[in-house]
Design a protein around this motif. Structure first.
Motif, short mmCIF file in Angstrom:
data_model
loop_
_atom_site.label_atom_id
_atom_site.label_comp_id
_atom_site.label_asym_id
_atom_site.label_seq_id
_atom_site.Cartn_x
_atom_site.Cartn_y
_atom_site.Cartn_z
N GLN A 72 0.84 -1.21 0.00
CA GLN A 72 0.00 0.00 0.00
C GLN A 72 0.87 1.25 0.00
O GLN A 72 0.56 2.23 -0.67
CB GLN A 72 -0.95 0.01 1.20
CG GLN A 72 -2.10 -0.97 1.04
CD GLN A 72 -3.09 -0.92 2.19
OE1 GLN A 72 -4.02 -0.12 2.21
NE2 GLN A 72 -2.90 -1.78 3.16
N ALA A 88 -13.58 4.50 -2.85
CA ALA A 88 -13.39 4.04 -1.47
C ALA A 88 -13.96 2.64 -1.23
O ALA A 88 -13.36 1.82 -0.53
CB ALA A 88 -14.00 5.05 -0.49
N TYR A 89 -15.14 2.37 -1.81
CA TYR A 89 -15.75 1.06 -1.60
C TYR A 89 -14.96 -0.03 -2.32
O TYR A 89 -14.68 -1.10 -1.74
CB TYR A 89 -17.21 1.03 -2.05
CG TYR A 89 -17.84 -0.34 -1.92
CD1 TYR A 89 -18.23 -1.07 -3.04
CD2 TYR A 89 -17.99 -0.93 -0.66
CE1 TYR A 89 -18.77 -2.34 -2.90
CE2 TYR A 89 -18.52 -2.20 -0.51
CZ TYR A 89 -18.92 -2.90 -1.64
OH TYR A 89 -19.44 -4.16 -1.51
N ARG A 91 -11.93 0.04 -2.94
CA ARG A 91 -10.71 -0.13 -2.16
C ARG A 91 -10.95 -1.07 -0.98
O ARG A 91 -10.13 -1.94 -0.69
CB ARG A 91 -10.25 1.22 -1.64
CG ARG A 91 -9.54 1.99 -2.69
CD ARG A 91 -8.27 2.49 -2.25
NE ARG A 91 -8.37 3.60 -1.38
CZ ARG A 91 -8.19 4.82 -1.80
NH1 ARG A 91 -7.99 5.06 -3.09
NH2 ARG A 91 -8.21 5.79 -0.92
N ALA A 92 -12.07 -0.86 -0.30
CA ALA A 92 -12.40 -1.71 0.85
C ALA A 92 -12.56 -3.17 0.40
O ALA A 92 -12.13 -4.09 1.09
CB ALA A 92 -13.69 -1.22 1.51
N ARG A 95 -9.08 -4.56 -0.22
CA ARG A 95 -8.41 -4.84 1.07
C ARG A 95 -9.01 -6.10 1.70
O ARG A 95 -8.29 -6.89 2.31
CB ARG A 95 -8.57 -3.66 2.02
CG ARG A 95 -7.69 -2.48 1.66
CD ARG A 95 -7.90 -1.30 2.60
NE ARG A 95 -6.99 -0.21 2.24
CZ ARG A 95 -7.36 1.06 2.11
NH1 ARG A 95 -8.61 1.42 2.32
NH2 ARG A 95 -6.47 1.97 1.78
N PHE A 96 -10.30 -6.29 1.56
CA PHE A 96 -10.97 -7.47 2.12
C PHE A 96 -10.38 -8.74 1.52
O PHE A 96 -10.05 -9.69 2.25
CB PHE A 96 -12.48 -7.41 1.83
CG PHE A 96 -13.21 -8.64 2.27
CD1 PHE A 96 -13.40 -9.72 1.41
CD2 PHE A 96 -13.69 -8.75 3.57
CE1 PHE A 96 -14.05 -10.87 1.82
CE2 PHE A 96 -14.34 -9.91 4.00
CZ PHE A 96 -14.52 -10.97 3.12
#
Lengths: 218, 218
Positions: A72, A88-89, A91-92, A95-96
């Protein structure tokens, strides 16, 4: 963006490979330093005093550890080409799945060669189940990142060179169980950043043999 | 900003508390829904099919799970009162310490009350050591985030309400072993976002006792 970049690493580490791929994707020149994990260097112990593990990225004298965090950082400092999405979503979600690969793939894969009998069979079942879940997340896209290699691809693809060792010890075939993952792996390997960072699966198999002896698993 | 916000949570979960604090810091209005873990709701199973765990943040039609991923999502969508720093290196450092809370603080703390024999004493030792490492990273700052609450503060502070339960089962005192952490905890509790999300340590102790019986850790 200035300053020297050093990567403390170990040739077989899938976590180190993640950093190598990210740096290559960004075209960052860096010095690769191989660590002897049985005899860790001063610089490693000084730059990662908390865990004393590789990979460690040293940029302009500042040290960073934990592969997810390193990748990152690389993505945020060298902005092209981006590995994480803008949204942003999204990205989440990325990351998940990276977190899933850490929590589920690596542990179950390791259990395959570290255990025997029923425990091993159970580990194989778990590993295949986890790969199938990832396969579902890939869907019909060429990469987890969509049209191009993205964050999740970088996080997962290093395990591909460990598949052969898991298959030999676990008695299964990734290509048979998860054909989409197999196709995705081959696609990733067409990228120089990936093919240069991943190790020869036969060498990894040999290394696992060495680890089994070391941990007394026969 | 993008639709209704719902948080699927359990009152005693420190991971849920992280999200509650983040949402409060940002002044986000949301609907809190208490889950019963023995009887998970349809919505929970649908919105976190991979892990089936809380907390889950549902923002419009988007579902985010894993507490640190949720907090980063909240930080990126609602940009006021930033929790993560601007600088990529400082961000990486914050992510490192939040990850340390999960890998070392929570991991050892859980062993204090879920193991038998000599293991709890060993776990207590590991727990105190991990708190001391955090203490030295805090240094003379008021908060891990500097002058204000930051990402690491949000990651760690929910466990403060569990300290009493750890102390009772581990036979130690956080205030005695780590006075700076104790002082930091009191400073955090002065913030409304933290005090509103705080739980009664005696109630947490009762949760631990109940779980010990339920899972046979006695």
């Amino acid at each position: 963006m200035g300053g020297e970049v050093v990567l403390l690493d170990f040739w077989a580490s899938p976590f180190g490979m993640r950093a190598r791929i990210a740096l290559a994707e960004k075209g960052v020149k860096y010095e690769y330093r191989e660590e002897n994990l049985a005899n860790k260097g001063e610089l490693l112990l000084k730059s990662n005093p908390v865990y004393k593990k590789i990979p460690v990225l040293i940029h302009d004298g500042k040290s960073l550890s934990e592969s997810l965090i390193i990748v990152q950082y690389i993505d945020e400092v060298w902005k092209n080409p981006p590995l994480l999405p803008e949204d942003a979503y999204e990205r989440a979600v990325a990351r998940f799945w990276a977190d899933f690969a850490d929590k589920k793939l690596y542990d179950s894969g390791t259990k395959i060669w570290k255990s025997k009998g029923e425990a091993q069979a159970s580990a194989v079942k778990e590993f295949i189940e986890n790969l199938k879940i990832l396969e579902g997340a890939l869907g019909d896209e060429p990469f987890f990142g969509g049209e191009k290699l993205g964050f999740v691809d970088v996080m997962v693809v290093p395990f591909v060179c460990w598949f052969h060792a898991y298959e030999v010890h676990g008695g299964f075939s990734v290509a048979a169980e998860c054909p989409k993952i197999d196709a995705w792996a081959k696609r990733c390997m067409e990228r120089e950043s990936v093919s240069k960072a991943l190790q020869d699966p036969e060498k990894i198999l040999e290394f696992v043999g060495f680890l089994k002896k070391k941990y007394g698993v026969e | 900003m993008g639709g209704e916000v719902i948080l699927l949570d359990v009152w005693s979960s420190p991971f849920g508390v992280r999200v509650r604090i983040a949402l409060a810091e940002k002044g986000v209005k949301y609907e809190y829904r208490e889950e019963v873990l023995d009887n998970k709701s349809e919505l929970l199973l649908k919105s976190n099919p991979v892990h089936k765990k809380i907390p889950v943040l549902i923002h419009g039609d988007k579902c985010v799970s894993e507490s640190l991923i949720i907090v980063q999502y909240v930080d990126e969508v609602w940009k006021n009162s930033p929790l993560l720093p601007e600088d990529p290196y400082e961000r990486a450092v914050a992510r490192f310490w939040a990850d340390f809370v999960d890998k070392k603080v929570y991991e050892s703390a859980t062993r204090i009350w879920t193991r038998k024999g000599d293991a709890p004493a060993e776990a207590a030792k590991d727990f105190i050591e991990s708190l001391k490492i955090l203490e030295s990273s805090l240094g003379d700052k008021s908060f891990f985030g500097g002058e204000k609450l930051g990402f690491v503060d949000v990651a760690l502070v929910p466990f403060v309400d569990w300290f009493h339960a750890y102390e009772v089962h581990g036979g130690f005192s956080v205030a005695a072993e780590c006075p700076k952490i104790d002082a930091w905890a009191k400073r955090c509790k002065e913030k409304e976002s933290v005090s509103m999300a705080s739980q009664d340590p005696e109630k947490i102790l009762m949760v631990v006792e109940r779980l010990k019986k339920k899972f046979g850790y006695v």
